[in-house]
Design a protein around this motif. Sequence first.
Motif, PDB file in Angstrom:
ATOM      1  N   VAL A 199       0.837  -1.206   0.000  1.00  0.00           N
ATOM      2  CA  VAL A 199       0.000   0.000   0.000  1.00  0.00           C
ATOM      3  C   VAL A 199       0.872   1.255   0.000  1.00  0.00           C
ATOM      4  O   VAL A 199       0.589   2.227  -0.720  1.00  0.00           O
ATOM      5  N   ILE A 200       1.936   1.239   0.793  1.00  0.00           N
ATOM      6  CA  ILE A 200       2.839   2.396   0.822  1.00  0.00           C
ATOM      7  C   ILE A 200       3.516   2.580  -0.533  1.00  0.00           C
ATOM      8  O   ILE A 200       3.650   3.706  -1.036  1.00  0.00           O
ATOM      9  N   ALA A 201       3.946   1.470  -1.142  1.00  0.00           N
ATOM     10  CA  ALA A 201       4.591   1.550  -2.453  1.00  0.00           C
ATOM     11  C   ALA A 201       3.621   2.093  -3.502  1.00  0.00           C
ATOM     12  O   ALA A 201       4.003   2.915  -4.351  1.00  0.00           O
ATOM     13  N   ILE A 202       2.360   1.647  -3.449  1.00  0.00           N
ATOM     14  CA  ILE A 202       1.349   2.148  -4.389  1.00  0.00           C
ATOM     15  C   ILE A 202       1.120   3.645  -4.163  1.00  0.00           C
ATOM     16  O   ILE A 202       1.007   4.423  -5.120  1.00  0.00           O
TER      17      ILE A 202
ATOM     18  N   THR B 277       1.783   6.475  -7.021  1.00  0.00           N
ATOM     19  CA  THR B 277       0.750   7.402  -7.492  1.00  0.00           C
ATOM     20  C   THR B 277       1.097   8.846  -7.149  1.00  0.00           C
ATOM     21  O   THR B 277       0.747   9.759  -7.899  1.00  0.00           O
ATOM     22  N   ALA B 278       1.799   9.054  -6.028  1.00  0.00           N
ATOM     23  CA  ALA B 278       2.217  10.415  -5.679  1.00  0.00           C
ATOM     24  C   ALA B 278       3.261  10.935  -6.660  1.00  0.00           C
ATOM     25  O   ALA B 278       3.267  12.124  -7.009  1.00  0.00           O
TER      26      ALA B 278
ATOM     27  N   LEU C  10      -7.168  14.095  -6.172  1.00  0.00           N
ATOM     28  CA  LEU C  10      -8.198  13.290  -6.818  1.00  0.00           C
ATOM     29  C   LEU C  10      -7.594  12.275  -7.779  1.00  0.00           C
ATOM     30  O   LEU C  10      -7.983  11.097  -7.782  1.00  0.00           O
ATOM     31  N   SER C  11      -6.626  12.701  -8.602  1.00  0.00           N
ATOM     32  CA  SER C  11      -5.977  11.783  -9.535  1.00  0.00           C
ATOM     33  C   SER C  11      -5.221  10.697  -8.789  1.00  0.00           C
ATOM     34  O   SER C  11      -5.230   9.522  -9.193  1.00  0.00           O
ATOM     35  N   MET C  12      -4.569  11.061  -7.697  1.00  0.00           N
ATOM     36  CA  MET C  12      -3.829  10.085  -6.900  1.00  0.00           C
ATOM     37  C   MET C  12      -4.768   9.021  -6.349  1.00  0.00           C
ATOM     38  O   MET C  12      -4.471   7.816  -6.417  1.00  0.00           O
ATOM     39  N   VAL C  13      -5.906   9.438  -5.822  1.00  0.00           N
ATOM     40  CA  VAL C  13      -6.869   8.487  -5.265  1.00  0.00           C
ATOM     41  C   VAL C  13      -7.454   7.607  -6.365  1.00  0.00           C
ATOM     42  O   VAL C  13      -7.617   6.389  -6.193  1.00  0.00           O
ATOM     43  N   CYS C  14      -7.773   8.206  -7.520  1.00  0.00           N
ATOM     44  CA  CYS C  14      -8.352   7.446  -8.627  1.00  0.00           C
ATOM     45  C   CYS C  14      -7.405   6.356  -9.127  1.00  0.00           C
ATOM     46  O   CYS C  14      -7.861   5.308  -9.609  1.00  0.00           O
ATOM     47  N   LEU C  15      -6.106   6.578  -9.015  1.00  0.00           N
ATOM     48  CA  LEU C  15      -5.137   5.560  -9.410  1.00  0.00           C
ATOM     49  C   LEU C  15      -4.857   4.566  -8.289  1.00  0.00           C
ATOM     50  O   LEU C  15      -4.713   3.366  -8.532  1.00  0.00           O
ATOM     51  N   ALA C  16      -4.781   5.049  -7.058  1.00  0.00           N
ATOM     52  CA  ALA C  16      -4.382   4.191  -5.942  1.00  0.00           C
ATOM     53  C   ALA C  16      -5.453   3.159  -5.608  1.00  0.00           C
ATOM     54  O   ALA C  16      -5.132   2.000  -5.307  1.00  0.00           O
TER      55      ALA C  16
END
Length: 253
Positions: free
Chosen positions: A193-196, A200-201, A210-216
């Motif tokens: 999860v941290i790596a993801i 994404t960051a 929003l884009s970070m959450v949509c990818l993560a």
Amino acid sequence: MAIAAHLAELRRRLFRSAAALLAGVVAGWFLATPVLDALRAPIEQVAATQHRLAELNYDTITGAFDLRMQVAMTVGVIVSSPVWLYQLWAFLVPALNRRERLYGFGFFFTAVPLFLAGCLAGWFVLPHMVGVLTGFAPQQDAAIVQAKTYFDFVLKLIVAIGVAFVLPIVVVLLNFVGVLRASTIVRSWRVAVIAIALFTAIATPAADVLSMVCLAVPMVALFFAAAGVAALHDRRADRKAAAILASTVPELG
């Protein structure tokens, strides 16, 4: 097969792949205009929403031609991918046993849709990222983006996210061949999860949450789905191993 037969087979596969790639590049040349229009849409959205001059710029005389060729080659590789991927697979299949072929087919027919889904996810967040990044410029400044640099940015973003969506399938494949146990995958969920989150960051601007959450979110879901598939496989493999052991113990006695 003798070495000469292997080389002849390789030559046939390469020739067919090259022919398909050439045909794809020709098709990509004629598709370059709609592709460039689609790539230009986020820049036009910036001009409309931020009320500033925003446009793609060609800084050399050959810049437009070079970009069109780059788009044509990229489209050609994508359009012809079913052919050259099949040729690669057909060349490798004779050297694989039945189990390896099944794993290979499963990996291929699962990885391709996930890669395309990742590319679509990257395309979905692209306008948000372009809007956020260009928004850092002062209001009185224009956002004149070098066309080649912009295309390279879009291509790298989409491909990187597409590859990231395929990584859970690699984890499942490692489990199926006995390298990773499901328990190991589950124990490492915090690290995953941290790596993801870090990926994404890095792939998205820090201000575009929003884009970070949509990818993560889909990437985390794919990781846990891979862990679930691995757990089912381990359970079935353990039952099979226990049955084999139970049937051999009386014979040894």
